[in-house]
Design a protein around this motif. Structure first.
Motif, PDB file in Angstrom:
ATOM      1  N   LEU A  92       0.826  -1.210   0.000  1.00  0.00           N
ATOM      2  CA  LEU A  92       0.000   0.000   0.000  1.00  0.00           C
ATOM      3  C   LEU A  92       0.860   1.259   0.000  1.00  0.00           C
ATOM      4  CD1 LEU A  92      -2.805  -1.022   2.525  1.00  0.00           C
ATOM      5  CD2 LEU A  92      -3.016  -0.770   0.052  1.00  0.00           C
ATOM      6  N   ALA A  93       1.952   1.223   0.766  1.00  0.00           N
ATOM      7  CA  ALA A  93       2.825   2.398   0.817  1.00  0.00           C
ATOM      8  C   ALA A  93       3.495   2.651  -0.528  1.00  0.00           C
ATOM      9  CB  ALA A  93       3.875   2.216   1.909  1.00  0.00           C
ATOM     10  N   GLU A  94       3.901   1.573  -1.210  1.00  0.00           N
ATOM     11  CA  GLU A  94       4.545   1.745  -2.512  1.00  0.00           C
ATOM     12  C   GLU A  94       3.562   2.234  -3.571  1.00  0.00           C
ATOM     13  OE1 GLU A  94       6.305  -1.954  -3.416  1.00  0.00           O
ATOM     14  OE2 GLU A  94       7.894  -1.797  -1.896  1.00  0.00           O
ATOM     15  N   ALA A  95       2.287   1.813  -3.448  1.00  0.00           N
ATOM     16  CA  ALA A  95       1.291   2.212  -4.443  1.00  0.00           C
ATOM     17  C   ALA A  95       0.658   3.565  -4.131  1.00  0.00           C
ATOM     18  CB  ALA A  95       0.191   1.148  -4.533  1.00  0.00           C
ATOM     19  N   ARG A  96       0.987   4.158  -3.001  1.00  0.00           N
ATOM     20  CA  ARG A  96       0.378   5.431  -2.614  1.00  0.00           C
ATOM     21  C   ARG A  96       0.838   6.538  -3.550  1.00  0.00           C
ATOM     22  NH1 ARG A  96       2.105   9.764   0.258  1.00  0.00           N
ATOM     23  NH2 ARG A  96       0.507  11.011   1.306  1.00  0.00           N
ATOM     24  N   PHE A  97      -0.095   7.376  -3.931  1.00  0.00           N
ATOM     25  CA  PHE A  97       0.212   8.510  -4.802  1.00  0.00           C
ATOM     26  C   PHE A  97       0.174   9.787  -3.969  1.00  0.00           C
ATOM     27  CE2 PHE A  97      -0.434  11.698  -8.077  1.00  0.00           C
ATOM     28  CZ  PHE A  97       0.437  11.264  -9.062  1.00  0.00           C
ATOM     29  N   ASP A  98       1.155  10.642  -4.171  1.00  0.00           N
ATOM     30  CA  ASP A  98       1.276  11.874  -3.390  1.00  0.00           C
ATOM     31  C   ASP A  98       0.418  12.963  -4.039  1.00  0.00           C
ATOM     32  OD1 ASP A  98       1.989  13.933  -1.766  1.00  0.00           O
ATOM     33  OD2 ASP A  98       4.142  13.550  -1.854  1.00  0.00           O
ATOM     34  N   TRP A  99      -0.851  13.021  -3.630  1.00  0.00           N
ATOM     35  CA  TRP A  99      -1.759  14.011  -4.215  1.00  0.00           C
ATOM     36  C   TRP A  99      -1.409  15.430  -3.770  1.00  0.00           C
ATOM     37  CZ3 TRP A  99      -4.145  12.065  -8.104  1.00  0.00           C
ATOM     38  CH2 TRP A  99      -4.548  10.734  -8.097  1.00  0.00           C
ATOM     39  N   GLU A 100      -0.907  15.574  -2.558  1.00  0.00           N
ATOM     40  CA  GLU A 100      -0.545  16.915  -2.087  1.00  0.00           C
ATOM     41  C   GLU A 100       0.540  17.523  -2.969  1.00  0.00           C
ATOM     42  OE1 GLU A 100       1.356  19.130   1.845  1.00  0.00           O
ATOM     43  OE2 GLU A 100       1.108  16.955   1.793  1.00  0.00           O
ATOM     44  N   ARG A 101       1.554  16.731  -3.295  1.00  0.00           N
ATOM     45  CA  ARG A 101       2.607  17.238  -4.171  1.00  0.00           C
ATOM     46  C   ARG A 101       2.053  17.569  -5.552  1.00  0.00           C
ATOM     47  NH1 ARG A 101       7.569  13.360  -5.189  1.00  0.00           N
ATOM     48  NH2 ARG A 101       5.895  12.132  -6.122  1.00  0.00           N
ATOM     49  N   LEU A 102       1.105  16.751  -6.027  1.00  0.00           N
ATOM     50  CA  LEU A 102       0.515  17.015  -7.339  1.00  0.00           C
ATOM     51  C   LEU A 102      -0.177  18.378  -7.367  1.00  0.00           C
ATOM     52  CD1 LEU A 102      -0.361  16.130 -10.170  1.00  0.00           C
ATOM     53  CD2 LEU A 102      -2.329  15.005  -9.110  1.00  0.00           C
ATOM     54  N   VAL A 103      -0.961  18.680  -6.324  1.00  0.00           N
ATOM     55  CA  VAL A 103      -1.664  19.966  -6.290  1.00  0.00           C
ATOM     56  C   VAL A 103      -0.670  21.121  -6.219  1.00  0.00           C
ATOM     57  CG1 VAL A 103      -3.272  21.376  -4.956  1.00  0.00           C
ATOM     58  CG2 VAL A 103      -3.729  18.939  -5.285  1.00  0.00           C
ATOM     59  N   ARG A 104       0.386  20.945  -5.435  1.00  0.00           N
ATOM     60  CA  ARG A 104       1.405  22.000  -5.348  1.00  0.00           C
ATOM     61  C   ARG A 104       2.083  22.215  -6.702  1.00  0.00           C
ATOM     62  NH1 ARG A 104       3.278  23.470  -0.219  1.00  0.00           N
ATOM     63  NH2 ARG A 104       2.267  22.363   1.508  1.00  0.00           N
ATOM     64  N   LEU A 169       4.872  17.397 -14.651  1.00  0.00           N
ATOM     65  CA  LEU A 169       4.384  16.853 -13.386  1.00  0.00           C
ATOM     66  C   LEU A 169       5.126  15.562 -13.051  1.00  0.00           C
ATOM     67  CD1 LEU A 169       0.529  17.392 -13.759  1.00  0.00           C
ATOM     68  CD2 LEU A 169       2.066  18.603 -12.215  1.00  0.00           C
ATOM     69  N   HIS A 170       5.413  15.388 -11.788  1.00  0.00           N
ATOM     70  CA  HIS A 170       6.189  14.226 -11.353  1.00  0.00           C
ATOM     71  C   HIS A 170       5.413  12.939 -11.640  1.00  0.00           C
ATOM     72  CE1 HIS A 170       9.179  12.086  -9.026  1.00  0.00           C
ATOM     73  NE2 HIS A 170       8.204  11.442  -8.422  1.00  0.00           N
ATOM     74  N   GLY A 171       6.028  12.038 -12.410  1.00  0.00           N
ATOM     75  CA  GLY A 171       5.411  10.753 -12.714  1.00  0.00           C
ATOM     76  C   GLY A 171       4.430  10.779 -13.863  1.00  0.00           C
ATOM     77  N   ALA A 172       4.245  11.931 -14.521  1.00  0.00           N
ATOM     78  CA  ALA A 172       3.290  12.006 -15.629  1.00  0.00           C
ATOM     79  C   ALA A 172       3.822  11.237 -16.835  1.00  0.00           C
ATOM     80  CB  ALA A 172       3.028  13.455 -16.002  1.00  0.00           C
ATOM     81  N   GLN A 224       4.288   3.959 -10.361  1.00  0.00           N
ATOM     82  CA  GLN A 224       5.280   4.418  -9.404  1.00  0.00           C
ATOM     83  C   GLN A 224       6.205   5.378 -10.123  1.00  0.00           C
ATOM     84  OE1 GLN A 224       7.342   1.150  -7.669  1.00  0.00           O
ATOM     85  NE2 GLN A 224       5.567   0.371  -6.570  1.00  0.00           N
ATOM     86  N   ALA A 225       6.649   6.349  -9.386  1.00  0.00           N
ATOM     87  CA  ALA A 225       7.578   7.306  -9.975  1.00  0.00           C
ATOM     88  C   ALA A 225       8.889   6.614 -10.289  1.00  0.00           C
ATOM     89  CB  ALA A 225       7.814   8.476  -9.026  1.00  0.00           C
ATOM     90  N   ARG A 226       9.438   6.865 -11.453  1.00  0.00           N
ATOM     91  CA  ARG A 226      10.701   6.264 -11.856  1.00  0.00           C
ATOM     92  C   ARG A 226      11.665   7.368 -12.262  1.00  0.00           C
ATOM     93  NH1 ARG A 226       6.843   3.076 -14.423  1.00  0.00           N
ATOM     94  NH2 ARG A 226       7.224   4.123 -16.401  1.00  0.00           N
ATOM     95  N   PRO A 227      12.221   8.094 -11.291  1.00  0.00           N
ATOM     96  CA  PRO A 227      13.095   9.213 -11.637  1.00  0.00           C
ATOM     97  C   PRO A 227      14.356   8.788 -12.353  1.00  0.00           C
ATOM     98  CG  PRO A 227      13.192   8.740  -9.287  1.00  0.00           C
ATOM     99  CD  PRO A 227      12.070   7.913  -9.851  1.00  0.00           C
ATOM    100  N   GLU A 228      14.784   7.505 -12.187  1.00  0.00           N
ATOM    101  CA  GLU A 228      16.016   7.089 -12.844  1.00  0.00           C
ATOM    102  C   GLU A 228      15.858   7.038 -14.352  1.00  0.00           C
ATOM    103  OE1 GLU A 228      13.508   3.551 -11.930  1.00  0.00           O
ATOM    104  OE2 GLU A 228      14.228   5.327 -10.868  1.00  0.00           O
ATOM    105  N   GLN A 229      14.606   6.989 -14.852  1.00  0.00           N
ATOM    106  CA  GLN A 229      14.396   6.910 -16.284  1.00  0.00           C
ATOM    107  C   GLN A 229      14.570   8.259 -16.975  1.00  0.00           C
ATOM    108  OE1 GLN A 229      10.634   5.116 -17.095  1.00  0.00           O
ATOM    109  NE2 GLN A 229      11.231   3.120 -16.296  1.00  0.00           N
ATOM    110  N   VAL A 230      14.547   9.344 -16.213  1.00  0.00           N
ATOM    111  CA  VAL A 230      14.659  10.666 -16.826  1.00  0.00           C
ATOM    112  C   VAL A 230      16.004  11.303 -16.543  1.00  0.00           C
ATOM    113  CG1 VAL A 230      12.189  11.025 -16.712  1.00  0.00           C
ATOM    114  CG2 VAL A 230      13.602  11.788 -14.819  1.00  0.00           C
TER     115      VAL A 230
END
Length: 245
Positions: A92-104, A169-172, A224-230
Motif C-alpha cells: 500500500l505504501a509503494e502504491a500510494r500517490f502523493d496528491w498533495e505534491r501534485l496539487v502543489r 508533473l512528477h510521474g506524468a 510508481q515514480a521512476r526518476p532514474e528513467q529521466v
C-alpha cells in the motif's frame, strides 16, 4: 633278483589305505567353514539388533521433536500473520500517490492568467463516475493514477504553455487535451480586476473583450515514480513556451 622280506608277519609294516588322510582334511575344512559361518551370522545378528535399537531411539527423538514443534506452532502462525501484514502495508505504501505534491506542482506550473474550474483524480487505472466520459474521450488507457483537469485560459498560446508545463508533473506519462473550446462572443459576463472572468458553470467568461478558452485535460501517471528513467534528459521548458530557459 627278487628281494625277500625275512621279518615275521607281526613286525612287518602294512601299507596305509589310500584316501583316508584326505577325507579327514575335508572334514576339518567343512567344520571350519561352518564355524566361520556361525560366527559371521552371530556378528550380523548383533549388528542388526544394534541398528534396530538405534532406529528406535531416533524414532523416539523424532516424535519428541515433533511434539515440541507442534507446541510452538502458534508462534509460527503469529509470525506468518506479521509477515503478511507487513507485506500488505508495504504494498500500500509503494502504491500510494502523493496528491498533495501534485496539487502543489499544478499551482506552480500553470501559467499566469489560467485558473482551474474542476479537478478530479483517481488512484486506480479504471475511470469511475464523472471521470469516465473524459477518459473515454481522451482515449487514455493508463495503468496508474489519472487526473482530469478543467481550466480556463485567455488564448491558445497560454493553452499550449499549460500543456507543455503539465508534462513536467512528477510521474506524468501522458498529457492529452480532450477539449479546447472558446466561449461564446455574446457572453455578457463581467471581468474581475485581475483579468479573469466571473464565469458560470461551463463557461469561462471573458478577458477584456475576448471570450476565454475552456480546456479539458487528462493526465495519466505511472504506477510508481521512476526518476532514474529521466536522468540525463533535457526536460527544460523553452522560453518561447513560458519556461525559464
Amino acid at each position: 633278483m627278487r628281494a625277500v622280506n625275512l621279518l615275521p608277519d607281526a613286525r612287518r609294516s602294512r601299507p596305509r589305505a589310500s584316501g583316508g588322510g584326505s577325507s579327514s582334511y575335508v572334514l576339518l575344512g567343512v567344520l571350519g567353514a561352518l564355524l566361520v559361518g556361525v560366527v559371521v551370522y552371530v556378528l550380523a545378528l548383533n549388528q542388526v539388533s544394534a541398528q534396530r535399537g538405534e532406529l528406535a531411539r531416533l524414532s523416539a527423538e523424532t516424535r519428541a521433536a515433533e511434539a515440541r514443534t507442534a507446541a510452538f506452532g502458534a508462534f509460527g502462525d503469529f509470525a506468518a500473520v506479521k509477515r503478511t501484514r507487513l507485506a500488505s502495508v508495504s504494498a500500500l505504501a509503494e502504491a500510494r500517490f502523493d496528491w498533495e505534491r501534485l496539487v502543489r506542482e499544478i499551482a506552480h506550473l500553470l501559467p499566469a492568467g489560467t485558473w482551474l474550474t474542476d479537478l478530479e483524480a483517481t488512484s486506480t487505472p479504471q475511470a469511475t463516475g464523472a471521470t469516465a466520459p473524459a477518459a473515454a474521450a481522451s482515449g487514455t488507457a493508463s495503468t496508474g493514477p489519472s487526473l482530469n483537469l478543467s481550466a480556463c485560459a485567455p488564448d491558445q498560446r497560454i493553452v499550449a504553455v499549460a500543456l507543455v508545463r503539465l508534462r513536467r508533473l512528477h510521474g506524468a506519462e501522458e498529457v492529452k487535451l480532450a477539449e479546447s473550446k472558446r466561449g461564446s462572443s455574446e457572453s455578457g459576463q463581467g471581468v474581475s480586476s485581475a483579468g479573469t472572468a466571473d464565469s458560470a458553470a461551463g463557461d469561462c467568461g471573458r478577458t477584456g473583450t475576448r471570450p476565454n478558452y475552456k480546456i479539458d485535460v487528462t493526465i495519466a501517471f505511472a504506477p510508481q515514480a521512476r526518476p532514474e528513467q529521466v536522468q540525463g534528459e533535457d526536460r527544460r521548458i523553452p522560453a518561447r513556451l513560458g519556461g525559464g530557459e
